[in-house]
Design an enzyme around this catalytic site. Structure first.
Site, PDB file in Angstrom:
ATOM      1  N   ARG A   1      -5.876  32.455   6.706  1.00  0.00           N
ATOM      2  CA  ARG A   1      -6.871  33.194   7.173  1.00  0.00           C
ATOM      3  C   ARG A   1      -6.215  34.620   7.593  1.00  0.00           C
ATOM      4  O   ARG A   1      -5.203  34.702   7.844  1.00  0.00           O
ATOM      5  CB  ARG A   1      -7.100  32.643   8.788  1.00  0.00           C
ATOM      6  CG  ARG A   1      -8.190  31.405   8.813  1.00  0.00           C
ATOM      7  CD  ARG A   1      -9.458  32.012   8.092  1.00  0.00           C
ATOM      8  NE  ARG A   1     -10.522  30.787   8.349  1.00  0.00           N
ATOM      9  CZ  ARG A   1     -10.663  30.015   7.281  1.00  0.00           C
ATOM     10  NH1 ARG A   1     -10.392  29.995   6.264  1.00  0.00           N
ATOM     11  NH2 ARG A   1     -11.616  28.850   7.548  1.00  0.00           N
TER      12      ARG A   1
ATOM     13  N   HIS B   1     -12.470  35.623  -0.583  1.00  0.00           N
ATOM     14  CA  HIS B   1     -12.386  34.361  -0.073  1.00  0.00           C
ATOM     15  C   HIS B   1     -13.061  33.099  -0.792  1.00  0.00           C
ATOM     16  O   HIS B   1     -14.065  32.447  -0.747  1.00  0.00           O
ATOM     17  CB  HIS B   1     -13.360  34.302   1.348  1.00  0.00           C
ATOM     18  CG  HIS B   1     -12.924  33.227   2.429  1.00  0.00           C
ATOM     19  ND1 HIS B   1     -12.854  33.359   3.583  1.00  0.00           N
ATOM     20  CD2 HIS B   1     -12.671  31.659   2.035  1.00  0.00           C
ATOM     21  CE1 HIS B   1     -12.527  32.239   4.074  1.00  0.00           C
ATOM     22  NE2 HIS B   1     -12.535  31.183   3.293  1.00  0.00           N
TER      23      HIS B   1
HETATM   24  P1  NDP Z   1      -4.193  21.114   8.259  1.00  0.00           P
HETATM   25  O1  NDP Z   1      -4.694  21.371   9.549  1.00  0.00           O
HETATM   26  O2  NDP Z   1      -4.117  20.005   7.544  1.00  0.00           O
HETATM   27  O3  NDP Z   1      -2.728  21.887   8.161  1.00  0.00           O
HETATM   28  C1  NDP Z   1      -2.317  23.144   8.720  1.00  0.00           C
HETATM   29  C2  NDP Z   1      -0.788  23.380   8.398  1.00  0.00           C
HETATM   30  O4  NDP Z   1      -0.478  24.281   9.070  1.00  0.00           O
HETATM   31  C3  NDP Z   1      -0.070  22.168   9.011  1.00  0.00           C
HETATM   32  O5  NDP Z   1       1.125  21.900   8.127  1.00  0.00           O
HETATM   33  C4  NDP Z   1       0.398  22.714  10.343  1.00  0.00           C
HETATM   34  O6  NDP Z   1       1.640  22.179  11.115  1.00  0.00           O
HETATM   35  C5  NDP Z   1       0.543  24.252  10.152  1.00  0.00           C
HETATM   36  N1  NDP Z   1       0.389  25.050  11.221  1.00  0.00           N
HETATM   37  C6  NDP Z   1      -0.296  24.914  12.106  1.00  0.00           C
HETATM   38  N2  NDP Z   1      -0.038  26.077  12.774  1.00  0.00           N
HETATM   39  C7  NDP Z   1       1.209  26.304  12.757  1.00  0.00           C
HETATM   40  C8  NDP Z   1       2.097  27.048  13.498  1.00  0.00           C
HETATM   41  N3  NDP Z   1       1.876  27.630  14.588  1.00  0.00           N
HETATM   42  N4  NDP Z   1       3.695  27.219  12.881  1.00  0.00           N
HETATM   43  C9  NDP Z   1       3.679  26.407  11.862  1.00  0.00           C
HETATM   44  N5  NDP Z   1       2.775  25.661  11.048  1.00  0.00           N
HETATM   45  C10 NDP Z   1       1.622  25.491  11.653  1.00  0.00           C
HETATM   46  O7  NDP Z   1      -4.949  22.402   7.365  1.00  0.00           O
HETATM   47  P2  NDP Z   1      -5.503  22.248   5.934  1.00  0.00           P
HETATM   48  O8  NDP Z   1      -4.155  22.332   4.970  1.00  0.00           O
HETATM   49  O9  NDP Z   1      -6.599  21.345   5.374  1.00  0.00           O
HETATM   50  O10 NDP Z   1      -5.945  23.989   5.588  1.00  0.00           O
HETATM   51  C11 NDP Z   1      -5.280  24.928   6.014  1.00  0.00           C
HETATM   52  C12 NDP Z   1      -6.164  26.361   6.300  1.00  0.00           C
HETATM   53  O11 NDP Z   1      -6.455  26.874   4.932  1.00  0.00           O
HETATM   54  C13 NDP Z   1      -7.286  26.307   6.795  1.00  0.00           C
HETATM   55  O12 NDP Z   1      -7.535  26.127   8.222  1.00  0.00           O
HETATM   56  C14 NDP Z   1      -8.284  27.558   6.197  1.00  0.00           C
HETATM   57  O13 NDP Z   1      -7.855  28.667   7.356  1.00  0.00           O
HETATM   58  C15 NDP Z   1      -7.448  27.606   5.016  1.00  0.00           C
HETATM   59  N6  NDP Z   1      -8.269  27.667   4.019  1.00  0.00           N
HETATM   60  C16 NDP Z   1      -8.641  28.701   3.276  1.00  0.00           C
HETATM   61  C17 NDP Z   1      -9.486  28.411   1.996  1.00  0.00           C
HETATM   62  C18 NDP Z   1      -9.800  29.625   1.190  1.00  0.00           C
HETATM   63  O14 NDP Z   1     -10.733  29.559   0.310  1.00  0.00           O
HETATM   64  N7  NDP Z   1      -9.169  30.862   1.301  1.00  0.00           N
HETATM   65  C19 NDP Z   1     -10.070  27.215   1.805  1.00  0.00           C
HETATM   66  C20 NDP Z   1      -9.820  26.101   2.737  1.00  0.00           C
HETATM   67  C21 NDP Z   1      -8.851  26.306   3.771  1.00  0.00           C
HETATM   68  P3  NDP Z   1       1.747  20.693  11.194  1.00  0.00           P
HETATM   69  O15 NDP Z   1       2.074  19.965   9.802  1.00  0.00           O
HETATM   70  O16 NDP Z   1       2.865  20.579  11.781  1.00  0.00           O
HETATM   71  O17 NDP Z   1       0.652  20.194  12.004  1.00  0.00           O
HETATM   72  C1  OXD Z   2     -12.253  26.560   4.619  1.00  0.00           C
HETATM   73  C2  OXD Z   2     -12.682  27.904   4.028  1.00  0.00           C
HETATM   74  O1  OXD Z   2     -11.669  26.697   5.516  1.00  0.00           O
HETATM   75  O2  OXD Z   2     -13.655  27.928   3.251  1.00  0.00           O
HETATM   76  O3  OXD Z   2     -12.616  25.673   4.058  1.00  0.00           O
HETATM   77  O4  OXD Z   2     -11.854  28.878   4.124  1.00  0.00           O
END
Ligand code: NDP
Ligand code: OXD
Length: 309
Positions: free
Chosen positions: A224, A272
């Site tokens: 993000r 995006h």
């Molecule tokens: P998940 O919730 O499965 O994973 C999130 C990860 O981030 C976990 O490993 C979590 O740690 C870690 N995390 C969260 N907060 C912190 C922190 N403060 N410090 C360190 N690590 C942290 O999410 P997804 O993998 O499914 O998706 C991740 C993100 O990707 C989405 O939230 C979205 O914002 C982005 N995204 C972007 C897209 C794009 O097209 N650009 C498309 C899809 C998603 P822990 O393992 O310890 O819980």
């Molecule tokens: C998602 C994205 O979070 O599109 O799925 O960014």
């Protein structure tokens, strides 16, 4: 029969039809003006207009058609007691891996430097960088980031990863916590962020942290946009400390025309699209989750609102 209201902008009707075909036991509606719309107990979709959810007095469940739910959690029309579900990978991890690889290959094959040389009509080859010496750090090791990290490690890159809690991943040197991040940054050639937007991650990649990256490192931002402090990134690019940035997400989207990112020579940006929602697996997953919800079973995709992801 539970009524489900679907909103996905101009694609609302298409999503509604796909979902209705897959799960005819629900009443699916995409028209908020429909006389039955206020009976909806479930909302499925992405970015409904502000205030929209307030028109659903019987709402008991929200299922996002995406992985990141910061947009939903920031809404004032979504009652705090309504659970929010999200997509778990559903075809996005593979796309995100490709996007990360794009950045890694740019850095490994010195594309930013060759681009500069091209502008100067300068013919100067540089020695190859073996994969095993390219240090890639993936921030966020969840459903998407975890697969990105293991896939890159499988390709022979030196991969490290960072998460909130301790994680173990094959072939990936994992770290967690603030100290873990600071140490990891000093050993990173390509930084790939796939973190969600939360109170803890907003502004995380500021000047102090980005400056810990070695001279000539590259940033790939696809989690993000609010994690990366744009002016700090630009300053470090202008000073030559960072070589390049591949950016897919921004604090304000669409990126405003006046943003200096658009025209910066060391920035490549995409709108995006690093990982788009893929209809077939997304529909399968939403339907599976809703059926489990109906049977009162445990749901794997519930967002922890306190953590923010
Ligand atoms: P998940 O919730 O499965 O994973 C999130 C990860 O981030 C976990 O490993 C979590 O740690 C870690 N995390 C969260 N907060 C912190 C922190 N403060 N410090 C360190 N690590 C942290 O999410 P997804 O993998 O499914 O998706 C991740 C993100 O990707 C989405 O939230 C979205 O914002 C982005 N995204 C972007 C897209 C794009 O097209 N650009 C498309 C899809 C998603 P822990 O393992 O310890 O819980
Ligand atoms: C998602 C994205 O979070 O599109 O799925 O960014």
């Amino acid at each position: 029969m539970e009524t489900v209201l679907v909103y996905a902008g101009r694609a609302s009707e298409e999503w509604c039809q796909r979902l209705a075909t897959a799960a005819p036991e629900f009443r699916w509606l995409s028209d908020v003006e429909h006389p039955q719309a206020t009976a909806a107990t479930v909302f499925v979709g992405w970015n409904p207009p502000p205030g929209w959810l307030a028109g659903l007095p019987r709402l008991r469940l929200v299922h996002a058609l995406g992985a990141g739910v910061d947009g939903f959690l920031a809404r004032t029309d979504l009652p705090p007691e309504v659970p929010v579900l999200r997509l778990l990978d559903a075809g996005m991890a593979e796309q995100m891996t490709e996007y990360a690889l794009l950045g890694v290959l740019m850095w490994q094959r010195r594309l930013p430097l060759y681009r500069q040389q091209q502008m100067q009509a300068r013919w100067k080859p540089w020695p190859p960088r073996p994969r095993g010496e390219v240090r890639v750090s993936v921030l966020g090791l969840g459903r998407i980031g975890g697969q990105v990290a293991t896939a890159l490690a499988g390709l022979g890159y030196r991969v490290a990863g960072w998460s909130r809690s301790a994680r173990t991943l094959d072939g990936v040197a994992t770290r967690h916590g603030t100290q873990g991040l600071d140490a990891l940054l000093t050993e990173t050639d390509v930084l790939v962020s796939v973190l969600p937007s939360t109170a803890e991650t907003r502004g995380l990649l500021d000047r102090a942290r980005l400056a810990r990256l070695p001279q000539g490192a590259m940033v790939v931002s696809a989690g993000r946009g609010d994690q990366l402090v744009t002016r700090d990134l630009l300053a470090l690019l202008d000073e030559g400390h960072l070589a390049a940035a591949l950016l897919d997400v921004f604090e304000t989207e669409p990126l405003p025309p006046e943003s200096p990112l658009w025209r910066h020579p060391a920035v490549i940006l995409t709108p995006h699209v690093a990982a788009l929602t893929v209809p077939e697996p997304a529909v399968r997953q939403v339907v599976t989750h809703l059926r489990r919800w109906l049977r009162g079973e445990t749901l794997p995709a519930v967002v922890d609102r306190r953590r923010g992801y």
